[in-house]
Write a protein that holds these residues in place. Structure first.
Motif, PDB file in Angstrom:
ATOM      1  N   VAL A   1     -11.223  10.918   4.491  1.00  0.00           N
ATOM      2  CA  VAL A   1     -10.687  11.272   5.633  1.00  0.00           C
ATOM      3  C   VAL A   1      -9.626  12.471   5.630  1.00  0.00           C
ATOM      4  O   VAL A   1      -9.611  13.507   6.296  1.00  0.00           O
ATOM      5  CB  VAL A   1      -9.773  10.148   6.542  1.00  0.00           C
ATOM      6  CG1 VAL A   1      -9.115  10.652   7.673  1.00  0.00           C
ATOM      7  CG2 VAL A   1     -10.788   8.975   6.871  1.00  0.00           C
ATOM      8  N   TYR A   2      -9.078  12.773   4.194  1.00  0.00           N
ATOM      9  CA  TYR A   2      -8.401  13.894   3.965  1.00  0.00           C
ATOM     10  C   TYR A   2      -9.118  14.876   3.005  1.00  0.00           C
ATOM     11  O   TYR A   2      -8.362  15.759   2.149  1.00  0.00           O
ATOM     12  CB  TYR A   2      -6.972  13.304   3.157  1.00  0.00           C
ATOM     13  CG  TYR A   2      -6.213  12.304   4.129  1.00  0.00           C
ATOM     14  CD1 TYR A   2      -5.127  12.812   4.943  1.00  0.00           C
ATOM     15  CD2 TYR A   2      -6.427  10.874   4.409  1.00  0.00           C
ATOM     16  CE1 TYR A   2      -4.523  12.132   5.781  1.00  0.00           C
ATOM     17  CE2 TYR A   2      -5.946  10.305   5.304  1.00  0.00           C
ATOM     18  CZ  TYR A   2      -4.884  10.620   6.076  1.00  0.00           C
ATOM     19  OH  TYR A   2      -4.112  10.293   7.073  1.00  0.00           O
TER      20      TYR A   2
ATOM     21  N   LYS B   1     -16.506  10.200  17.112  1.00  0.00           N
ATOM     22  CA  LYS B   1     -15.057  10.643  17.295  1.00  0.00           C
ATOM     23  C   LYS B   1     -14.475  10.074  18.553  1.00  0.00           C
ATOM     24  O   LYS B   1     -13.219   9.753  18.492  1.00  0.00           O
ATOM     25  CB  LYS B   1     -15.006  12.208  17.360  1.00  0.00           C
ATOM     26  CG  LYS B   1     -15.221  12.961  16.203  1.00  0.00           C
ATOM     27  CD  LYS B   1     -15.117  14.294  16.429  1.00  0.00           C
ATOM     28  CE  LYS B   1     -15.523  15.220  15.373  1.00  0.00           C
ATOM     29  NZ  LYS B   1     -15.879  16.744  15.847  1.00  0.00           N
TER      30      LYS B   1
ATOM     31  N   GLY C   1     -11.151   8.243  16.969  1.00  0.00           N
ATOM     32  CA  GLY C   1     -10.199   9.429  16.684  1.00  0.00           C
ATOM     33  C   GLY C   1     -10.565  10.542  15.705  1.00  0.00           C
ATOM     34  O   GLY C   1     -11.058  11.341  16.017  1.00  0.00           O
ATOM     35  N   THR C   2     -10.341  10.138  14.358  1.00  0.00           N
ATOM     36  CA  THR C   2     -10.599  11.309  13.421  1.00  0.00           C
ATOM     37  C   THR C   2     -11.391  10.547  12.295  1.00  0.00           C
ATOM     38  O   THR C   2     -10.963  10.617  11.129  1.00  0.00           O
ATOM     39  CB  THR C   2      -9.136  11.604  12.750  1.00  0.00           C
ATOM     40  OG1 THR C   2      -8.582  10.389  12.339  1.00  0.00           O
ATOM     41  CG2 THR C   2      -8.320  12.339  13.669  1.00  0.00           C
TER      42      THR C   2
ATOM     43  N   SER D   1     -14.141  10.421   9.446  1.00  0.00           N
ATOM     44  CA  SER D   1     -14.795  11.685   8.322  1.00  0.00           C
ATOM     45  C   SER D   1     -16.007  12.114   8.462  1.00  0.00           C
ATOM     46  O   SER D   1     -16.489  13.303   8.358  1.00  0.00           O
ATOM     47  CB  SER D   1     -14.408  11.100   6.862  1.00  0.00           C
ATOM     48  OG  SER D   1     -15.272  10.137   6.852  1.00  0.00           O
TER      49      SER D   1
ATOM     50  N   LYS E   1     -16.113  15.749   3.792  1.00  0.00           N
ATOM     51  CA  LYS E   1     -15.823  16.379   5.248  1.00  0.00           C
ATOM     52  C   LYS E   1     -16.125  17.738   5.496  1.00  0.00           C
ATOM     53  O   LYS E   1     -15.520  18.531   4.638  1.00  0.00           O
ATOM     54  CB  LYS E   1     -14.485  15.850   5.629  1.00  0.00           C
ATOM     55  CG  LYS E   1     -14.165  15.658   7.065  1.00  0.00           C
ATOM     56  CD  LYS E   1     -12.658  15.167   7.379  1.00  0.00           C
ATOM     57  CE  LYS E   1     -12.411  15.427   8.506  1.00  0.00           C
ATOM     58  NZ  LYS E   1     -11.052  14.909   8.753  1.00  0.00           N
TER      59      LYS E   1
ATOM     60  N   ARG F   1     -10.041   2.465  13.546  1.00  0.00           N
ATOM     61  CA  ARG F   1      -8.969   3.476  14.036  1.00  0.00           C
ATOM     62  C   ARG F   1      -7.722   2.963  13.561  1.00  0.00           C
ATOM     63  O   ARG F   1      -6.628   3.653  13.054  1.00  0.00           O
ATOM     64  CB  ARG F   1      -8.887   3.137  15.471  1.00  0.00           C
ATOM     65  CG  ARG F   1      -8.188   4.320  16.314  1.00  0.00           C
ATOM     66  CD  ARG F   1      -8.252   3.796  17.770  1.00  0.00           C
ATOM     67  NE  ARG F   1      -9.231   4.571  18.403  1.00  0.00           N
ATOM     68  CZ  ARG F   1      -9.067   5.771  18.887  1.00  0.00           C
ATOM     69  NH1 ARG F   1      -7.856   6.509  18.849  1.00  0.00           N
ATOM     70  NH2 ARG F   1     -10.147   6.510  19.667  1.00  0.00           N
TER      71      ARG F   1
ATOM     72  N   GLU G   1      -4.934   4.685  10.962  1.00  0.00           N
ATOM     73  CA  GLU G   1      -3.630   4.790  11.318  1.00  0.00           C
ATOM     74  C   GLU G   1      -2.632   4.401  10.650  1.00  0.00           C
ATOM     75  O   GLU G   1      -1.414   5.106  10.236  1.00  0.00           O
ATOM     76  CB  GLU G   1      -3.632   4.440  12.915  1.00  0.00           C
ATOM     77  CG  GLU G   1      -2.149   4.614  13.610  1.00  0.00           C
ATOM     78  CD  GLU G   1      -2.156   6.172  13.837  1.00  0.00           C
ATOM     79  OE1 GLU G   1      -3.028   7.207  13.772  1.00  0.00           O
ATOM     80  OE2 GLU G   1      -0.882   6.882  13.628  1.00  0.00           O
TER      81      GLU G   1
ATOM     82  N   ARG H   1      -2.386   6.551   7.737  1.00  0.00           N
ATOM     83  CA  ARG H   1      -1.304   8.034   7.967  1.00  0.00           C
ATOM     84  C   ARG H   1       0.086   7.731   8.100  1.00  0.00           C
ATOM     85  O   ARG H   1       0.781   8.406   7.640  1.00  0.00           O
ATOM     86  CB  ARG H   1      -1.994   8.450   9.350  1.00  0.00           C
ATOM     87  CG  ARG H   1      -1.380   9.545   9.955  1.00  0.00           C
ATOM     88  CD  ARG H   1      -2.162  10.414  10.984  1.00  0.00           C
ATOM     89  NE  ARG H   1      -3.408  10.917  10.414  1.00  0.00           N
ATOM     90  CZ  ARG H   1      -4.455  10.706  10.897  1.00  0.00           C
ATOM     91  NH1 ARG H   1      -4.775   9.874  11.951  1.00  0.00           N
ATOM     92  NH2 ARG H   1      -5.726  10.988  10.249  1.00  0.00           N
TER      93      ARG H   1
END
Ligand code: PMV
Length: 317
Positions: free
Chosen positions: A21-22, A140, A144-145, A147, A164, A191, A195, A198
């Motif tokens: 994801v990063y 999405k 949400g976000t 990859s 990504k 999700r 989170e 994160r």
């Protein structure tokens, strides 16, 4: 108009979840033994979209559900992509044996199969690239976000080395890889897990970034090992990846127990797969030991076990 049917497989992530994801690399493979199918049929002389989910015994008209419902948002993404004003009446029937919220790609398989079937029903012949683009937009709206790794491996149905926002790269394993997917029976939402990571990164940025960097290095190192068929070394990296996911606080006792039991019974390696906090453990095993390892995992508390083999592709890449 004839009925149109499209199926999409499940998937598992062998290396790199969460770090992907990063922007770090990850490796995922399709699981053709589990799949989700969507059938689209015309409804002449009607003016609504009728949804039937045979597994969940759901049967409703699209206007009876809220806008954020996965069916409504998927159809909205498809309609916008095709640049058409409104969708005709149709019956959309869904059936699946991919366990829900368990890291095996049920939501991405839904996104891919509904995109393929509805666009084809409407007369569009889209490329895999376009279908993947639609499926990513649908993902999405749900997660949400994301990859994009789940929709990509499921859309192309080939092992992928994924970064990504980069063009997809395929991997061809030189030896078959026998996998056992041991389901903890505990559902967890992607999700929420994303989170949770994160929030941990907001609190402990250096620690979490170092873990991501190490996970990314593992995925980079695993790629040539998969291409060379070095199953023992792949297994060792899976264990290291599990340890790092544990440091991210994504494992549970049952997942650690299933990893440990796989190793004690002769697996090359094992790790939790997908978002964690439940879901599945994936173990890479010698094929001749798969029945025995499966039996042990069920005794150790796995809710169910699936054996699936990733085969080298016949014509190369
Ligand atoms: O939805 P899951 O459980 O297969 O997890 C997807 C992998 C994550 O890296 C956690 C999220 C993502 O979007 O890549």
């Amino acid at each position: 108009m004839p009925a149109i049917s499209a199926s999409a497989p499940g998937k598992t992530i062998l290396f790199g979840e969460h770090a992907v994801v990063y922007g770090f690399p990850a490796i995922a493979v399709p699981l053709p033994d589990i799949s989700l199918t969507v059938i689209v049929q015309a409804l002449p002389n009607q003016n609504s979209i009728h949804i039937v989910n045979t597994d969940l015994k759901e049967d409703f008209l699209i206007e009876e559900i809220e806008k954020q419902n996965p069916y409504n948002s998927a159809l909205e993404v498809i309609r916008k992509f095709l640049k058409i004003d409104h969708l005709p009446a149709m019956r959309i029937t869904l059936s699946s044996n991919i366990p829900l919220a368990s890291g095996l790609g049920s939501s991405a398989a839904f996104a891919v199969a509904i995109s393929k079937s509805v666009t084809s029903f409407l007369g569009f012949r889209l490329s895999l690239e376009d279908l993947n683009c639609i499926a990513y937009e649908i993902e999405k709206r749900q997660h949400g976000t994301p990859s994009g790794i789940d929709n990509t491996v499921i859309c192309y149905q080939k092992p992928v080395f994924f970064l990504k926002d980069q063009p997809v790269e395929f991997i061809n394993p030189s030896k078959p890889m026998t996998l056992i997917l041991a389901n903890s029976g505990i559902q967890s939402l992607t999700r929420e897990a994303v989170e949770q990571v994160r929030e941990k990164r907001d609190r402990e940025r250096d620690l979490v970034d170092d873990i991501f960097y190490r996970i990314g290095s593992i995925a980079n190192n695993a790629r040539p090992l998969i291409e060379d068929g070095d199953l023992e070394s792949i297994g060792k990296l899976m264990l290291e990846n599990h340890q790092l996911l544990k440091e991210l606080e994504l494992s549970l006792d049952i997942l650690d127990d299933l990893v440990e039991a796989s190793m004690k019974t002769g697996a090359y390696g094992a790790k939790l797969c997908g978002s964690g906090n439940g879901g599945n453990v994936v173990a890479l095993v010698p094929p001749e030991k798969s029945d025995m390892i499966k039996e042990v995992l069920i005794k150790k508390g796995a809710y169910s076990c699936l054996v699936s083999t990733v085969a080298p592709s016949k014509g190369g890449m």
